[in-house]
Design a protein around this motif. Sequence first.
Motif, PDB file in Angstrom:
ATOM      1  N   MET A   1      66.949  35.249 -21.801  1.00  0.00           N
ATOM      2  CA  MET A   1      66.647  34.014 -22.304  1.00  0.00           C
ATOM      3  C   MET A   1      67.190  33.879 -23.605  1.00  0.00           C
ATOM      4  O   MET A   1      67.634  32.859 -24.043  1.00  0.00           O
ATOM      5  N   LEU A   2      67.116  34.744 -24.602  1.00  0.00           N
ATOM      6  CA  LEU A   2      67.480  34.723 -25.997  1.00  0.00           C
ATOM      7  C   LEU A   2      69.074  34.543 -26.094  1.00  0.00           C
ATOM      8  O   LEU A   2      69.510  33.671 -26.679  1.00  0.00           O
TER       9      LEU A   2
ATOM     10  N   VAL B   1      65.700  39.849 -10.967  1.00  0.00           N
ATOM     11  CA  VAL B   1      64.750  41.084 -11.083  1.00  0.00           C
ATOM     12  C   VAL B   1      64.182  41.414  -9.559  1.00  0.00           C
ATOM     13  O   VAL B   1      63.618  40.353  -8.973  1.00  0.00           O
ATOM     14  N   VAL B   2      64.184  42.695  -9.250  1.00  0.00           N
ATOM     15  CA  VAL B   2      63.504  43.177  -7.942  1.00  0.00           C
ATOM     16  C   VAL B   2      62.366  43.665  -8.401  1.00  0.00           C
ATOM     17  O   VAL B   2      62.092  44.814  -9.140  1.00  0.00           O
ATOM     18  N   MET B   3      61.076  43.338  -8.011  1.00  0.00           N
ATOM     19  CA  MET B   3      59.770  43.754  -8.213  1.00  0.00           C
ATOM     20  C   MET B   3      59.018  44.327  -7.148  1.00  0.00           C
ATOM     21  O   MET B   3      59.016  43.747  -6.114  1.00  0.00           O
ATOM     22  N   PRO B   4      58.236  45.370  -7.124  1.00  0.00           N
ATOM     23  CA  PRO B   4      57.034  45.633  -5.970  1.00  0.00           C
ATOM     24  C   PRO B   4      56.219  44.664  -5.816  1.00  0.00           C
ATOM     25  O   PRO B   4      55.792  43.951  -6.816  1.00  0.00           O
ATOM     26  N   ARG B   5      55.942  44.179  -4.811  1.00  0.00           N
ATOM     27  CA  ARG B   5      55.122  43.249  -4.415  1.00  0.00           C
ATOM     28  C   ARG B   5      53.613  43.407  -4.888  1.00  0.00           C
ATOM     29  O   ARG B   5      52.816  42.689  -5.216  1.00  0.00           O
ATOM     30  N   THR B   6      53.336  44.489  -5.213  1.00  0.00           N
ATOM     31  CA  THR B   6      52.040  45.212  -5.574  1.00  0.00           C
ATOM     32  C   THR B   6      51.918  45.167  -7.326  1.00  0.00           C
ATOM     33  O   THR B   6      51.037  45.427  -7.613  1.00  0.00           O
ATOM     34  N   ALA B   7      53.004  44.682  -7.826  1.00  0.00           N
ATOM     35  CA  ALA B   7      53.069  44.804  -9.382  1.00  0.00           C
ATOM     36  C   ALA B   7      51.826  43.979  -9.894  1.00  0.00           C
ATOM     37  O   ALA B   7      51.781  42.814  -9.209  1.00  0.00           O
ATOM     38  N   PRO B   8      51.353  44.089 -11.033  1.00  0.00           N
ATOM     39  CA  PRO B   8      50.292  43.227 -11.510  1.00  0.00           C
ATOM     40  C   PRO B   8      50.818  41.813 -11.580  1.00  0.00           C
ATOM     41  O   PRO B   8      51.946  41.527 -12.027  1.00  0.00           O
ATOM     42  N   GLN B   9      50.049  40.972 -11.422  1.00  0.00           N
ATOM     43  CA  GLN B   9      50.378  39.395 -11.142  1.00  0.00           C
ATOM     44  C   GLN B   9      50.747  39.060 -12.872  1.00  0.00           C
ATOM     45  O   GLN B   9      51.597  38.273 -13.089  1.00  0.00           O
ATOM     46  N   ALA B  10      49.950  39.446 -13.511  1.00  0.00           N
ATOM     47  CA  ALA B  10      50.364  39.430 -15.129  1.00  0.00           C
ATOM     48  C   ALA B  10      51.570  39.733 -15.490  1.00  0.00           C
ATOM     49  O   ALA B  10      52.447  38.899 -16.102  1.00  0.00           O
ATOM     50  N   LYS B  11      52.336  40.846 -14.672  1.00  0.00           N
ATOM     51  CA  LYS B  11      53.741  41.321 -15.048  1.00  0.00           C
ATOM     52  C   LYS B  11      54.680  40.034 -14.437  1.00  0.00           C
ATOM     53  O   LYS B  11      55.588  39.748 -15.015  1.00  0.00           O
ATOM     54  N   LYS B  12      54.348  39.641 -13.241  1.00  0.00           N
ATOM     55  CA  LYS B  12      54.990  38.838 -12.487  1.00  0.00           C
ATOM     56  C   LYS B  12      55.244  37.476 -13.294  1.00  0.00           C
ATOM     57  O   LYS B  12      56.276  37.004 -13.430  1.00  0.00           O
ATOM     58  N   ASP B  13      54.041  37.145 -13.783  1.00  0.00           N
ATOM     59  CA  ASP B  13      53.864  35.855 -14.578  1.00  0.00           C
ATOM     60  C   ASP B  13      54.777  35.743 -15.928  1.00  0.00           C
ATOM     61  O   ASP B  13      55.692  34.761 -16.253  1.00  0.00           O
ATOM     62  N   THR B  14      54.779  37.019 -16.542  1.00  0.00           N
ATOM     63  CA  THR B  14      55.530  37.015 -17.693  1.00  0.00           C
ATOM     64  C   THR B  14      57.020  36.857 -17.302  1.00  0.00           C
ATOM     65  O   THR B  14      57.916  36.285 -17.988  1.00  0.00           O
TER      66      THR B  14
ATOM     67  N   ARG C   1      58.540  35.436 -14.719  1.00  0.00           N
ATOM     68  CA  ARG C   1      58.821  34.156 -14.737  1.00  0.00           C
ATOM     69  C   ARG C   1      58.967  33.081 -15.858  1.00  0.00           C
ATOM     70  O   ARG C   1      59.570  32.319 -15.946  1.00  0.00           O
ATOM     71  N   ARG C   2      57.951  33.470 -16.654  1.00  0.00           N
ATOM     72  CA  ARG C   2      57.792  32.679 -17.829  1.00  0.00           C
ATOM     73  C   ARG C   2      59.124  32.620 -18.692  1.00  0.00           C
ATOM     74  O   ARG C   2      59.315  31.630 -19.417  1.00  0.00           O
TER      75      ARG C   2
ATOM     76  N   VAL D   1      64.124  35.462 -12.383  1.00  0.00           N
ATOM     77  CA  VAL D   1      64.240  35.278 -10.658  1.00  0.00           C
ATOM     78  C   VAL D   1      63.816  36.561 -10.007  1.00  0.00           C
ATOM     79  O   VAL D   1      64.518  37.594 -10.209  1.00  0.00           O
ATOM     80  N   ILE D   2      62.510  36.425  -9.584  1.00  0.00           N
ATOM     81  CA  ILE D   2      62.161  37.726  -8.896  1.00  0.00           C
ATOM     82  C   ILE D   2      62.178  37.907  -7.161  1.00  0.00           C
ATOM     83  O   ILE D   2      62.202  36.688  -6.687  1.00  0.00           O
TER      84      ILE D   2
END
Length: 324
Positions: A99-100, A107-120, A122-123, A127-128
């Motif tokens: 972004m900078l 990004v490929v992320m496990p579906r079980t990753a913490p929601q807080a990390k997914k939210d970050t 996307r913020r 693209v997950i």
Amino acid sequence: MTIHPPAPALTIPSYADMLAAADRIAPHIRRTPVRVSDYLNRLTGADLFFKCEMFQEPGAFKLRGAANAVFGLSEAQASKGVATHSSGNHASCLSYAAMLRGIPCHVVMPRTAPQAKKDTVRRYGGVITECEPSTTSREATFAEVQAATGGDFVHPYNDPRVIAGQGTCSKELVEQTGGLDAVVAPIGGGGMISGACLTLATLAPTCKVIAAEPEQADDACRSFRAGRLIADDAPETVADGLKVPLKDLTWHFVRNHVSEIYTASEDEIVNAMKLIWKHLRVVAEPSSAVPLATILKNRNAFAGKRVGVILTGGNVDLDKLPWT
């Protein structure tokens, strides 16, 4: 310890690469503070210096390696963006660095990753694409994403640019403390530990590098004892950032430079996490608490010594704390 030559195909980052990374990323990262606690010093019998990497903007040390990779790309490379797979912190840090620079990040992320990390992620514009929570699924899904996007692959840890960037953390820690007998950091894939080895072997050669790992995801410890790589595909631990296995490049640093690997149980990790929150008054995620857990478990190994402890991140889901 016997020194093994690296495999010919490996590109081993150098101390000069770490210094170049420090200059490259300086405008984009924070020189994070070092905290101490009289209570934790009395409890362990050591002088502990906690390097608080949760104060990076995305909340984790991995911004260092991500920024070094992103800002080291040529304009032609950068035009296609970057891509990676990550359980969370590398994903958010790479997204932030992209972004900078104003480039895409997939990004490929496990579906079980913490929601807080997914939210970050996307913020920061990442693209997950979700995958199953195993190394096999992660790497297979990533191959599809990279083929579709053409982004430069920035591996979460098995990348010389990333390791050189992570090495800047130990450089700061030594400068801020005036010298240490040992540095303890979590180990999963080994990026932070490799960076510590890279830096300290030159900057503070008498300082031991000690890795800390969950008992339930102890493949690095078993590899260290056996003298060969042993990988678990899908371990389960509260320390979600430490589920991934070592790879050839990080294994090179572990087998040649790490002095010891200690492990901690799930209860010991959660207890250490509580102690950090209470006595350092910082939010540390479970992976960050593993070093303190192992120090408490092995106090005789650290008593009377000056010990740097790298708190790698503070991205937690406040609705799913491990003690609730």
